[in-house]
Design a protein around this motif. Structure first.
Motif, PDB file in Angstrom:
ATOM      1  N   HIS A 170       0.835  -1.203   0.000  1.00  0.00           N
ATOM      2  CA  HIS A 170       0.000   0.000   0.000  1.00  0.00           C
ATOM      3  C   HIS A 170       0.878   1.265   0.000  1.00  0.00           C
ATOM      4  O   HIS A 170       0.590   2.241  -0.693  1.00  0.00           O
ATOM      5  N   ALA A 171       1.967   1.228   0.789  1.00  0.00           N
ATOM      6  CA  ALA A 171       2.875   2.385   0.867  1.00  0.00           C
ATOM      7  C   ALA A 171       3.486   2.670  -0.508  1.00  0.00           C
ATOM      8  O   ALA A 171       3.640   3.832  -0.896  1.00  0.00           O
ATOM      9  N   VAL A 172       3.790   1.619  -1.248  1.00  0.00           N
ATOM     10  CA  VAL A 172       4.362   1.795  -2.583  1.00  0.00           C
ATOM     11  C   VAL A 172       3.317   2.430  -3.504  1.00  0.00           C
ATOM     12  O   VAL A 172       3.588   3.407  -4.199  1.00  0.00           O
ATOM     13  N   ILE A 173       2.090   1.894  -3.447  1.00  0.00           N
ATOM     14  CA  ILE A 173       1.020   2.431  -4.303  1.00  0.00           C
ATOM     15  C   ILE A 173       0.785   3.914  -4.016  1.00  0.00           C
ATOM     16  O   ILE A 173       0.555   4.708  -4.908  1.00  0.00           O
ATOM     17  N   TYR A 174       0.870   4.266  -2.730  1.00  0.00           N
ATOM     18  CA  TYR A 174       0.633   5.659  -2.340  1.00  0.00           C
ATOM     19  C   TYR A 174       1.889   6.519  -2.437  1.00  0.00           C
ATOM     20  O   TYR A 174       1.933   7.632  -1.928  1.00  0.00           O
ATOM     21  N   LYS A 175       2.922   5.954  -3.053  1.00  0.00           N
ATOM     22  CA  LYS A 175       4.164   6.709  -3.320  1.00  0.00           C
ATOM     23  C   LYS A 175       4.806   7.275  -2.049  1.00  0.00           C
ATOM     24  O   LYS A 175       5.323   8.395  -2.044  1.00  0.00           O
ATOM     25  N   VAL A 176       4.755   6.520  -0.969  1.00  0.00           N
ATOM     26  CA  VAL A 176       5.492   6.929   0.243  1.00  0.00           C
ATOM     27  C   VAL A 176       6.982   6.810  -0.104  1.00  0.00           C
ATOM     28  O   VAL A 176       7.412   5.756  -0.594  1.00  0.00           O
TER      29      VAL A 176
ATOM     30  N   GLU B 163       9.861   2.950   8.311  1.00  0.00           N
ATOM     31  CA  GLU B 163       9.472   3.615   9.556  1.00  0.00           C
ATOM     32  C   GLU B 163       7.953   3.822   9.625  1.00  0.00           C
ATOM     33  O   GLU B 163       7.310   3.589  10.657  1.00  0.00           O
ATOM     34  N   ARG B 164       7.373   4.239   8.518  1.00  0.00           N
ATOM     35  CA  ARG B 164       5.921   4.483   8.494  1.00  0.00           C
ATOM     36  C   ARG B 164       5.141   3.177   8.651  1.00  0.00           C
ATOM     37  O   ARG B 164       4.111   3.142   9.309  1.00  0.00           O
ATOM     38  N   VAL B 165       5.632   2.127   8.027  1.00  0.00           N
ATOM     39  CA  VAL B 165       4.952   0.830   8.133  1.00  0.00           C
ATOM     40  C   VAL B 165       5.017   0.364   9.587  1.00  0.00           C
ATOM     41  O   VAL B 165       4.025  -0.107  10.149  1.00  0.00           O
ATOM     42  N   ARG B 166       6.180   0.521  10.205  1.00  0.00           N
ATOM     43  CA  ARG B 166       6.322   0.107  11.611  1.00  0.00           C
ATOM     44  C   ARG B 166       5.344   0.890  12.490  1.00  0.00           C
ATOM     45  O   ARG B 166       4.607   0.314  13.295  1.00  0.00           O
ATOM     46  N   LYS B 167       5.304   2.215  12.295  1.00  0.00           N
ATOM     47  CA  LYS B 167       4.414   3.044  13.132  1.00  0.00           C
ATOM     48  C   LYS B 167       2.954   2.639  12.962  1.00  0.00           C
ATOM     49  O   LYS B 167       2.207   2.535  13.929  1.00  0.00           O
TER      50      LYS B 167
ATOM     51  N   GLY C 166     -11.064  -9.482  13.716  1.00  0.00           N
ATOM     52  CA  GLY C 166     -10.699  -8.214  14.371  1.00  0.00           C
ATOM     53  C   GLY C 166      -9.295  -7.770  13.987  1.00  0.00           C
ATOM     54  O   GLY C 166      -9.044  -6.576  13.784  1.00  0.00           O
ATOM     55  N   MET C 167      -8.375  -8.735  13.893  1.00  0.00           N
ATOM     56  CA  MET C 167      -6.995  -8.390  13.506  1.00  0.00           C
ATOM     57  C   MET C 167      -6.961  -7.879  12.065  1.00  0.00           C
ATOM     58  O   MET C 167      -6.238  -6.943  11.747  1.00  0.00           O
ATOM     59  N   LYS C 168      -7.774  -8.494  11.217  1.00  0.00           N
ATOM     60  CA  LYS C 168      -7.814  -8.037   9.819  1.00  0.00           C
ATOM     61  C   LYS C 168      -8.318  -6.595   9.744  1.00  0.00           C
ATOM     62  O   LYS C 168      -7.809  -5.777   8.995  1.00  0.00           O
ATOM     63  N   ARG C 169      -9.367  -6.314  10.535  1.00  0.00           N
ATOM     64  CA  ARG C 169      -9.895  -4.949  10.513  1.00  0.00           C
ATOM     65  C   ARG C 169      -8.835  -3.964  11.004  1.00  0.00           C
ATOM     66  O   ARG C 169      -8.660  -2.880  10.456  1.00  0.00           O
ATOM     67  N   ARG C 170      -8.104  -4.355  12.075  1.00  0.00           N
ATOM     68  CA  ARG C 170      -7.038  -3.472  12.579  1.00  0.00           C
ATOM     69  C   ARG C 170      -5.956  -3.285  11.522  1.00  0.00           C
ATOM     70  O   ARG C 170      -5.403  -2.193  11.356  1.00  0.00           O
ATOM     71  N   LEU C 171      -5.659  -4.359  10.792  1.00  0.00           N
ATOM     72  CA  LEU C 171      -4.639  -4.263   9.745  1.00  0.00           C
ATOM     73  C   LEU C 171      -5.105  -3.326   8.625  1.00  0.00           C
ATOM     74  O   LEU C 171      -4.318  -2.557   8.075  1.00  0.00           O
ATOM     75  N   GLU C 172      -6.396  -3.380   8.323  1.00  0.00           N
ATOM     76  CA  GLU C 172      -6.918  -2.478   7.287  1.00  0.00           C
ATOM     77  C   GLU C 172      -6.815  -1.025   7.748  1.00  0.00           C
ATOM     78  O   GLU C 172      -6.538  -0.134   6.947  1.00  0.00           O
ATOM     79  N   ILE C 173      -7.033  -0.806   9.043  1.00  0.00           N
ATOM     80  CA  ILE C 173      -6.890   0.560   9.564  1.00  0.00           C
ATOM     81  C   ILE C 173      -5.421   0.986   9.447  1.00  0.00           C
ATOM     82  O   ILE C 173      -5.120   2.085   8.986  1.00  0.00           O
ATOM     83  N   ALA C 174      -4.494   0.075   9.817  1.00  0.00           N
ATOM     84  CA  ALA C 174      -3.054   0.393   9.707  1.00  0.00           C
ATOM     85  C   ALA C 174      -2.711   0.744   8.265  1.00  0.00           C
ATOM     86  O   ALA C 174      -1.996   1.720   7.998  1.00  0.00           O
ATOM     87  N   ARG C 175      -3.237  -0.034   7.342  1.00  0.00           N
ATOM     88  CA  ARG C 175      -2.947   0.198   5.930  1.00  0.00           C
ATOM     89  C   ARG C 175      -3.436   1.578   5.485  1.00  0.00           C
ATOM     90  O   ARG C 175      -2.779   2.273   4.724  1.00  0.00           O
ATOM     91  N   ALA C 176      -4.609   1.969   6.017  1.00  0.00           N
ATOM     92  CA  ALA C 176      -5.170   3.272   5.633  1.00  0.00           C
ATOM     93  C   ALA C 176      -4.381   4.441   6.231  1.00  0.00           C
ATOM     94  O   ALA C 176      -4.603   5.585   5.867  1.00  0.00           O
ATOM     95  N   LEU C 177      -3.464   4.143   7.170  1.00  0.00           N
ATOM     96  CA  LEU C 177      -2.750   5.219   7.866  1.00  0.00           C
ATOM     97  C   LEU C 177      -1.365   5.497   7.300  1.00  0.00           C
ATOM     98  O   LEU C 177      -0.755   6.506   7.622  1.00  0.00           O
ATOM     99  N   VAL C 178      -0.871   4.589   6.444  1.00  0.00           N
ATOM    100  CA  VAL C 178       0.549   4.607   6.138  1.00  0.00           C
ATOM    101  C   VAL C 178       0.969   5.829   5.305  1.00  0.00           C
ATOM    102  O   VAL C 178       2.121   6.239   5.334  1.00  0.00           O
ATOM    103  N   HIS C 179       0.018   6.458   4.614  1.00  0.00           N
ATOM    104  CA  HIS C 179       0.388   7.664   3.851  1.00  0.00           C
ATOM    105  C   HIS C 179       0.024   8.938   4.623  1.00  0.00           C
ATOM    106  O   HIS C 179      -0.056  10.011   4.049  1.00  0.00           O
ATOM    107  N   TYR C 180      -0.163   8.785   5.954  1.00  0.00           N
ATOM    108  CA  TYR C 180      -0.449   9.923   6.841  1.00  0.00           C
ATOM    109  C   TYR C 180      -1.658  10.738   6.385  1.00  0.00           C
ATOM    110  O   TYR C 180      -1.550  11.932   6.085  1.00  0.00           O
ATOM    111  N   PRO C 181      -2.844  10.116   6.295  1.00  0.00           N
ATOM    112  CA  PRO C 181      -4.020  10.881   5.873  1.00  0.00           C
ATOM    113  C   PRO C 181      -4.460  11.863   6.951  1.00  0.00           C
ATOM    114  O   PRO C 181      -4.217  11.641   8.134  1.00  0.00           O
ATOM    115  N   LYS C 182      -5.130  12.916   6.489  1.00  0.00           N
ATOM    116  CA  LYS C 182      -5.668  13.901   7.442  1.00  0.00           C
ATOM    117  C   LYS C 182      -7.044  13.447   7.923  1.00  0.00           C
ATOM    118  O   LYS C 182      -7.496  13.820   8.992  1.00  0.00           O
TER     119      LYS C 182
END
Ligand SMILES: Nc1ncnc2c1ncn2[C@@H]1O[C@H](COP(=O)(O)OP(=O)(O)OP(=O)(O)O)[C@@H](O)[C@H]1O
Length: 267
Positions: free
Chosen positions: A101-107, A114-118, A139-155
């Motif tokens: 996801h980070a690659v797709i979002y051009k992080v 570092e962003r993936v770890r955070k 529940g873990m999958k849902r948490r992982l989806e939330i993590a994925r949505a955060l990796v490009h630092y959305p507002k």
């Protein structure tokens, strides 16, 4: 307080059926905004327009100061999305899913690790990063989806039914993660949910949509006062004439859950 999201006269027609009818609202920066309504009210159609998946028939959307129709890339970089159905790659590890996801979002490459770890730490999955997603619980999958949505630092984070199909304990844990993102990171949250008591507990502002129109909006207290009710659930019932958990709604949730389980099993 400024508005991170501003919607004006938004309408969506499918042929001669109007699913969303001239709705306008603002979401304040740093708030938790709950968008509620019975099945078929127009919630998903609205979220799809806000997240540039669906083109509005008419209307204006501004996200983080960008016109969502004319400045799509910059608008998209401003938000993260967690949809109802799982869209993780089950054959990859949790870590690999987030990196992808980070690659797709051009992080930028040097910031990626570092962003993936955070992101994984925020949802408490860093220690399980090497596990294959197919081994994860719902529940873990849902948490992982939330993590994925955060990796490009959305507002702003869009969550469409983030807790549907999860047991009460897991739902609580997801809400705790969502609340801490909001309180500690100042992230704006836009969510839909069928669980009225959860919306009542977390949301700063509520908008209720029915038959494509916003029929009520305000804080929980304002809505309860105006409708002369004791709970958001009662207010919802009074306003829409329907219980959000009535037979049809429950079967709607079940159908969606079954559909997403089938999809998962096919993977
Ligand atoms: N692509 C489409 N073509 C035609 N009609 C559609 C399309 N997508 C949605 N609709 C209709 O628009 C209306 C609103 O649907 P929408 O999915 O936005 O509702 P919702 O509030 O998200 O409901 P739910 O809680 O069941 O997800 C419904 O009557 C639906 O049948």
């Amino acid at each position: 307080m400024q508005n991170i999201l501003s919607v004006q006269s938004l309408t969506k027609k499918f042929d001669d059926f109007t699913a969303v009818k001239d709705i306008s609202f603002n979401v304040k920066t740093g708030s938790i905004f709950a968008f509620l309504g019975p099945n078929g009210a127009g919630k998903s159609t609205t979220i799809k327009m806000l997240t540039t998946v669906l083109k509005p028939t008419t209307g204006e959307i501004s996200i983080n100061g960008f016109n969502a129709l004319k400045e799509q890339d910059r608008a998209r970089a401003s938000f993260g999305i967690v949809f109802q159905d799982h869209s993780l790659d089950e054959e990859l590890t949790a870590y690999e899913n987030i990196v992808y996801h980070a690659v797709i979002y051009k992080v930028p490459k040097k910031e990626r690790a570092e962003r993936v770890r955070k992101a994984l730490e925020i949802v408490g999955l860093w220690d399980r990063r090497e596990d294959y997603v197919k081994k994860y619980s719902g529940g873990m999958k849902r948490r992982l989806e939330i993590a994925r949505a955060l990796v490009h630092y959305p507002k702003i984070l869009f969550l469409d039914e983030p807790t549907v199909g999860l047991d009460p304990q897991t739902r609580r844990s997801i809400w705790n993660h969502i609340k801490s993102l909001n309180q500690e990171k100042g992230m704006t949250i836009f969510l839909t949910t069928h669980y009225m008591e959860e919306a009542e507990a977390v949301a700063d502002h509520i908008a209720i949509i029915d038959h494509g129109k916003i029929i009520e909006s305000g804080t929980v207290e304002e809505i309860k006062k105006r409708t002369e009710t004791e709970s958001l659930e009662d207010a919802f019932l009074k306003l829409t004439g329907r219980d959000i958990r009535d037979e049809n709604n429950e079967s709607g949730i079940k159908m969606r859950t079954i559909r997403s389980m089938r999809r998962r099993n096919r993977n």
